[in-house]
Design a protein around this motif. Structure first.
Motif, PDB file in Angstrom:
ATOM      1  N   GLY A  69      62.165  29.853  69.861  1.00 31.38           N
ATOM      2  CA  GLY A  69      61.591  28.529  69.722  1.00 31.38           C
ATOM      3  C   GLY A  69      62.378  27.585  68.844  1.00 31.38           C
ATOM      4  N   VAL A  70      63.374  28.113  68.108  1.00 29.49           N
ATOM      5  CA  VAL A  70      64.219  27.301  67.245  1.00 29.49           C
ATOM      6  C   VAL A  70      65.604  27.929  67.261  1.00 29.49           C
ATOM      7  N   PRO A  71      66.680  27.154  67.197  1.00 30.01           N
ATOM      8  CA  PRO A  71      68.025  27.749  67.184  1.00 30.01           C
ATOM      9  C   PRO A  71      68.213  28.635  65.950  1.00 30.01           C
ATOM     10  N   GLN A  72      68.444  29.931  66.181  1.00 28.59           N
ATOM     11  CA  GLN A  72      68.591  30.889  65.094  1.00 28.59           C
ATOM     12  C   GLN A  72      69.832  31.733  65.309  1.00 28.59           C
ATOM     13  N   LEU A  73      70.193  32.504  64.271  1.00 27.45           N
ATOM     14  CA  LEU A  73      71.400  33.325  64.300  1.00 27.45           C
ATOM     15  C   LEU A  73      71.080  34.706  64.841  1.00 27.45           C
ATOM     16  N   TRP A  74      71.788  35.109  65.889  1.00 29.04           N
ATOM     17  CA  TRP A  74      71.609  36.405  66.532  1.00 29.04           C
ATOM     18  C   TRP A  74      72.963  37.089  66.678  1.00 29.04           C
ATOM     19  N   THR A  75      72.931  38.401  66.891  1.00 23.10           N
ATOM     20  CA  THR A  75      74.118  39.145  67.295  1.00 23.10           C
ATOM     21  C   THR A  75      73.747  40.066  68.440  1.00 23.10           C
ATOM     22  N   GLY A  76      74.766  40.424  69.226  1.00 24.82           N
ATOM     23  CA  GLY A  76      74.551  41.354  70.320  1.00 24.82           C
ATOM     24  C   GLY A  76      75.872  41.793  70.905  1.00 24.82           C
ATOM     25  N   PRO A  77      75.897  42.917  71.614  1.00 21.98           N
ATOM     26  CA  PRO A  77      77.132  43.384  72.253  1.00 21.98           C
ATOM     27  C   PRO A  77      77.427  42.563  73.505  1.00 21.98           C
ATOM     28  N   VAL A  78      78.701  42.421  73.824  1.00 23.53           N
ATOM     29  CA  VAL A  78      79.053  41.636  74.998  1.00 23.53           C
ATOM     30  C   VAL A  78      78.555  42.299  76.281  1.00 23.53           C
ATOM     31  N   ASP A  79      78.385  43.617  76.264  1.00 26.32           N
ATOM     32  CA  ASP A  79      78.018  44.317  77.491  1.00 26.32           C
ATOM     33  C   ASP A  79      76.701  45.090  77.361  1.00 26.32           C
ATOM     34  N   GLY A  80      75.854  44.727  76.388  1.00 28.50           N
ATOM     35  CA  GLY A  80      74.579  45.418  76.208  1.00 28.50           C
ATOM     36  C   GLY A  80      73.435  44.435  76.067  1.00 28.50           C
ATOM     37  N   HIS A  81      72.190  44.960  76.179  1.00 25.59           N
ATOM     38  CA  HIS A  81      71.006  44.112  76.167  1.00 25.59           C
ATOM     39  C   HIS A  81      70.411  43.917  74.783  1.00 25.59           C
ATOM     40  N   GLU A  82      70.644  44.855  73.876  1.00 29.54           N
ATOM     41  CA  GLU A  82      69.974  44.774  72.587  1.00 29.54           C
ATOM     42  C   GLU A  82      70.567  43.658  71.732  1.00 29.54           C
ATOM     43  N   VAL A  83      69.682  42.856  71.153  1.00 27.16           N
ATOM     44  CA  VAL A  83      70.119  41.784  70.270  1.00 27.16           C
ATOM     45  C   VAL A  83      69.413  41.915  68.935  1.00 27.16           C
ATOM     46  N   HIS A  84      69.973  41.260  67.920  1.00 30.91           N
ATOM     47  CA  HIS A  84      69.522  41.427  66.557  1.00 30.91           C
ATOM     48  C   HIS A  84      69.408  40.059  65.910  1.00 30.91           C
ATOM     49  N   LEU A  85      68.203  39.717  65.420  1.00 27.26           N
ATOM     50  CA  LEU A  85      67.973  38.450  64.728  1.00 27.26           C
ATOM     51  C   LEU A  85      68.380  38.605  63.268  1.00 27.26           C
ATOM     52  N   LEU A  86      69.376  37.811  62.828  1.00 29.18           N
ATOM     53  CA  LEU A  86      69.908  37.970  61.476  1.00 29.18           C
ATOM     54  C   LEU A  86      69.243  37.055  60.458  1.00 29.18           C
ATOM     55  N   ASP A  87      68.629  35.988  60.889  1.00 25.11           N
ATOM     56  CA  ASP A  87      67.975  35.074  59.951  1.00 25.11           C
ATOM     57  C   ASP A  87      66.744  34.502  60.646  1.00 25.11           C
ATOM     58  N   SER A  88      65.574  34.944  60.223  1.00 22.42           N
ATOM     59  CA  SER A  88      64.334  34.526  60.860  1.00 22.42           C
ATOM     60  C   SER A  88      63.732  33.282  60.227  1.00 22.42           C
ATOM     61  N   ASP A  89      64.426  32.683  59.245  1.00 22.48           N
ATOM     62  CA  ASP A  89      63.940  31.429  58.684  1.00 22.48           C
ATOM     63  C   ASP A  89      63.822  30.382  59.793  1.00 22.48           C
ATOM     64  N   PRO A  90      62.913  29.408  59.644  1.00 19.87           N
ATOM     65  CA  PRO A  90      62.716  28.418  60.710  1.00 19.87           C
ATOM     66  C   PRO A  90      63.717  27.274  60.695  1.00 19.87           C
ATOM     67  N   HIS A  91      64.748  27.368  59.843  1.00 17.73           N
ATOM     68  CA  HIS A  91      65.710  26.279  59.757  1.00 17.73           C
ATOM     69  C   HIS A  91      66.726  26.395  60.896  1.00 17.73           C
ATOM     70  N   PRO A  92      66.922  25.355  61.695  1.00 15.55           N
ATOM     71  CA  PRO A  92      67.857  25.435  62.826  1.00 15.55           C
ATOM     72  C   PRO A  92      69.277  25.739  62.387  1.00 15.55           C
ATOM     73  N   VAL A  93      69.944  26.604  63.146  1.00 11.38           N
ATOM     74  CA  VAL A  93      71.338  26.973  62.902  1.00 11.38           C
ATOM     75  C   VAL A  93      72.234  26.098  63.771  1.00 11.38           C
ATOM     76  N   LYS A  94      73.377  25.657  63.205  1.00  9.10           N
ATOM     77  CA  LYS A  94      74.243  24.727  63.927  1.00  9.10           C
ATOM     78  C   LYS A  94      75.645  25.256  64.196  1.00  9.10           C
ATOM     79  N   GLU A  95      76.203  26.094  63.330  1.00  9.22           N
ATOM     80  CA  GLU A  95      77.553  26.620  63.515  1.00  9.22           C
ATOM     81  C   GLU A  95      77.595  28.077  63.070  1.00  9.22           C
ATOM     82  N   VAL A  96      78.522  28.845  63.649  1.00  8.04           N
ATOM     83  CA  VAL A  96      78.637  30.278  63.352  1.00  8.04           C
ATOM     84  C   VAL A  96      80.118  30.650  63.307  1.00  8.04           C
TER      85      VAL A  96
END
Length: 775
Positions: free
Chosen positions: A93-120
């Motif tokens: 619901g808000v732009p947040q920071l995630w990670t995941g493998p290029v060839d896998g389905h599992e993803v990981h939320l690294l920052d659940s704060d509600p502040h929108p993320v703009k660059e990584v």
């Protein structure tokens, strides 16, 4: 997540410095912090170096449930192994920071704060992920970093109230990341925050009766606005004189400046070589906005080594460190306002500028040093209509030895430039009439002339490439893509074929079932003065050919943005209501050459307003649109054009929807952020020198001509174009007996980033237009 390279041992610091709060040093050849003899130091009034501030961990579980069926993934950054990607996603619901493998389905939320993320940006050694957030959805941002496993989260810059910060590049060894810090704008007697009641829920509000929160310092920005002057780049150290010279086929307007930090005069602008949106301050009695400027530092995420000062700009609009040579001796810095950007080569040992060249607007990552530091590759439109790839040969001191155009196209510009970690493979993205053509080349700068090898074209599953985080290596080519029928997503190339990452949204989820996406068709209107224009026309599904339709003229922001054939949920909302859309590029838009971008400067803005009417006339004459059922809509500069079109052409449109638009340039300059005002001065006009022109261009000056209903939309925390710009236009419309409304979006700034806000915006706007036009 077995095998994920997410835990790394901290490197041992070789520095004996223990101060992280006040030390300002320089970076030597090996990247160590110091203050060599003869190097300048920042004056006592300069910026305080940023201090890492630890934060509690907020990482989410793996494969966090996604409330959004259709989501976007963008701004990817790949880890050193090439197996994992850090990216921005709005699946929650808000732009947040995630990670995941290029060839896998599992993803990981690294920052659940509600502040929108703009660059990584993932560090080259894999130990950290740096990112930029916008607390509260506003315009002030801060830079954070976190371990890839979600631990160690901390603020690197922008933690001080009223300050702002954004990302630069990482050092090649990953020991430090460049950040740019904007010092807080201070008012004599202290900043004030005016707290007033707000509506309990987002929705339509009456600007005659409701009140809202004002940002600190708002009440001080109510007088005449003047641009900040004073020293610019290099004021933290002596400047070096560099020999003049021009780009191939160049003119004096693109000459390397005689003195570093004193750019050559250009375009009859304010002459400060700075920016174009600008810093507002108040002259004469009373309080006013004081200060304003940017400083770039190298920051150790652990805070063990003191931050190292790289560059300072007083009264600056932009300042970003784009690359650092592998030996740490040279930094590539991008500075300046819209339309007047410059690339600078800075010696980190003494902060001296050794080279400067005009560079194109658009993507801020303008270039890269070769592995040996002998060549600088730049994306530049110096003395050219379209941006090309430049090769700048440098000597051991960073001085220019030669300059040539390494890759170019006659009728389109280089939009994105990215290099592999080895520095010998490059990806070039060309903007061809709004769509992307991508090629990968080998570059060799070791001795002789620096020039890419034969290009290899890369077929694309989407129309537009928005970012290239990885070229070569185990992951091959990784791209952020967007298209007219697909949500933004991340793709990677393996064995010659493009594959969508499993965590990117599926194509079939782009729009609700039973409503297929609409692919636009290009149109080529001609302005009344003969200037060729262009745009994309979206035809509502189910309409018989040859039947004129109710049509919305949608105007993009900028003005230097460009209408691209990418997925826009707002368009599909309007199309689902039976409304056609024509989205043109009026003069001032990018993607059509430098002359077209500059065609709206000064009095040319009157012609840009006429372009809107000419585009409407084109779709009517072509038999596509019903002249009795036209609406006009836009955001930011597009919102300004909406208000201007309604008062310049009061009988043309049935209604208008203006989001975050400027209604009066005088109040805009008095209320906007200092760095925004500095940059706007080049584009729109100086608030003092061009006061009469700006008055004539302001919709409020002609508001008596308004004849139709109008809806304005604004973010609560917009300090780019302050909320008062919409308030005063709606108030004036109502005072003249017209139907007018203001939709204020809570916890939003100039860009609407939250899914619920965007949904409310597009549905409210579609309801409004449908009620006044479609019937």
């Amino acid at each position: 997540m077995d095998g994920m390279p997410w835990r790394y041992a901290d490197h041992a610091s070789t520095s004996t410095s223990t101060s992280t709060s006040t030390s300002v040093g320089t970076v030597g050849a090996a990247g160590a912090v110091g203050n060599p003899a003869g190097a300048g130091t920042a004056p006592a009034s300069a910026f305080t170096a940023p201090v890492p501030v630890p934060l509690p961990g907020t990482a989410g579980p793996l494969d966090t449930p996604q409330p959004l069926r259709s989501h976007g993934c963008w701004y990817p950054s790949v880890d050193p192994s090439g197996r994992y990607v850090a990216f921005i996603c709005d699946r929650g619901g808000v732009p947040q920071l995630w990670t995941g493998p290029v060839d896998g389905h599992e993803v990981h939320l690294l920052d659940s704060d509600p502040h929108p993320v703009k660059e990584v940006a993932w560090s080259p050694d894999g130990r950290w992920i740096a990112y930029t957030t916008a607390p509260g959805g506003g315009e002030h941002t801060r830079v954070l970093c976190v371990r890839p496993d979600g631990t160690g989260r901390r603020v690197l810059a922008g933690a001080e109230p009223g300050s702002s910060a954004y990302l630069g590049c990482w050092q090649y060894d990953g020991s430090a990341v460049a950040v740019t810090v904007a010092e807080p704008v201070r008012t004599p007697g202290g900043a004030e925050t005016e707290e007033r009641p707000v509506p309990s829920e987002p929705g339509l509000a009456d600007p005659r009766t409701y009140t809202t929160r004002r940002p600190a310092g708002w009440t001080a920005r109510d007088g005449r606005a003047v641009l900040l002057g004073g020293p610019h780049h290099g004021d933290a150290a002596p400047t070096a004189r560099t020999p003049g010279g021009t780009a191939p086929g160049g003119t004096d307007t693109d000459r390397v400046p005689e003195a570093a930090g004193v750019p050559a005069e250009r375009d009859g602008g304010d002459g400060d070589g700075g920016r174009g949106d600008g810093a507002a301050s108040k002259e004469g009695g009373g309080t006013g906005v004081v200060g304003g400027g940017l400083a770039a530092y190298l920051v150790d995420p652990l805070g063990v080594v003191a931050p190292a000062l790289l560059a300072v700009e007083r009264g600056a609009a932009t300042l970003r460190v784009c690359d650092i040579s592998r030996d740490g001796r040279l930094a590539l810095v991008r500075r300046g306002p819209r339309g007047r950007r410059e690339a600078l080569v800075v010696r980190t040992g003494d902060l001296r500028t050794t080279f400067a060249l005009h560079v194109a607007d658009g993507d801020p990552w303008i270039g890269r040093f070769s592995p040996d530091g002998g060549t600088l590759w730049l994306r530049s439109d110096a003395a050219r209509e379209f941006a090309a790839l430049f090769a700048v040969r440098l000597d051991g001191e960073g001085e220019r030895r030669g300059l040539s155009v390494a890759a170019e196209r006659a009728d389109c510009g280089l939009e994105l430039l990215a290099f592999g970690h080895d520095g010998h493979t490059a990806a070039l993205a060309w903007n061809v009439r709004g769509a992307t053509e991508l090629e990968v080349v080998t570059v060799d700068s070791e001795g002789g002339e620096a020039r890419p090898g034969p290009p290899r074209n890369v077929p694309l599953p989407h129309e537009v490439v928005t970012r290239i985080p990885r070229v070569g290596g185990r992951a091959g080519l990784v791209l952020a893509l967007s298209g007219s029928q697909r949500r933004p997503g991340v793709w990677w190339y393996s064995e010659g074929s493009a594959r969508r990452t499993p965590w990117s949204s599926r194509d079939e989820d782009a729009v609700p079932p039973g409503r297929p996406p609409v692919r636009p068709v290009p149109l080529r209107p001609t302005a009344r003065d003969g200037l060729p224009l262009s745009g994309w026309y979206y035809r509502a599904p189910g309409r018989a050919p040859g039947v004129p339709a109710p049509c919305v003229i949608h105007l993009h922001g900028g003005p230097e943005e460009q209408e691209r054939p990418v997925f826009n949920p707002l368009y599909h909302e309007l199309l689902g209501r039976g409304l056609d859309i024509f989205a043109p590029d009026v003069r001032g838009s990018s993607g059509h050459g430098r002359s077209f971008v500059d065609a709206d400067l000064g009095t040319g803005r009157f012609a840009a307003i006429e372009d809107v009417a000419d585009c409407a006339a084109h779709v009517v004459v072509a038999g596509l649109a019903d002249p009795r059922r036209l609406a006009v809509m836009g955001r930011s500069y597009g919102g300004y054009l909406v208000m201007a079109s309604l008062v310049w052409h009061p009988a043309l449109f049935r209604t208008g929807v203006a989001a975050c638009g400027m209604s009066d340039f005088a109040t805009f300059y008095a209320g906007t952020e200092p760095w925004i005002a500095e940059s706007a001065a080049h584009k729109y006009g100086h608030p003092e020198h061009d006061r009469e022109l700006l008055r004539e261009l302001s919709p409020m000056t002609r508001v008596d001509a308004l004849r139709v209903p109008v809806l304005t939309v604004h973010g609560e925390h917009d300090t780019n174009v302050p909320l008062g710009e919409s308030e005063q236009f709606v108030r004036a419309a109502r005072e003249r007996g017209l139907q007018a409304a203001l939709l204020m979006l809570r916890d939003e700034g100039h860009d609407f980033l939250r899914a619920d806000s965007r949904k409310l915006f597009r549905r409210t706007a579609a309801d409004w237009i449908e009620r006044h036009v479609a019937g």
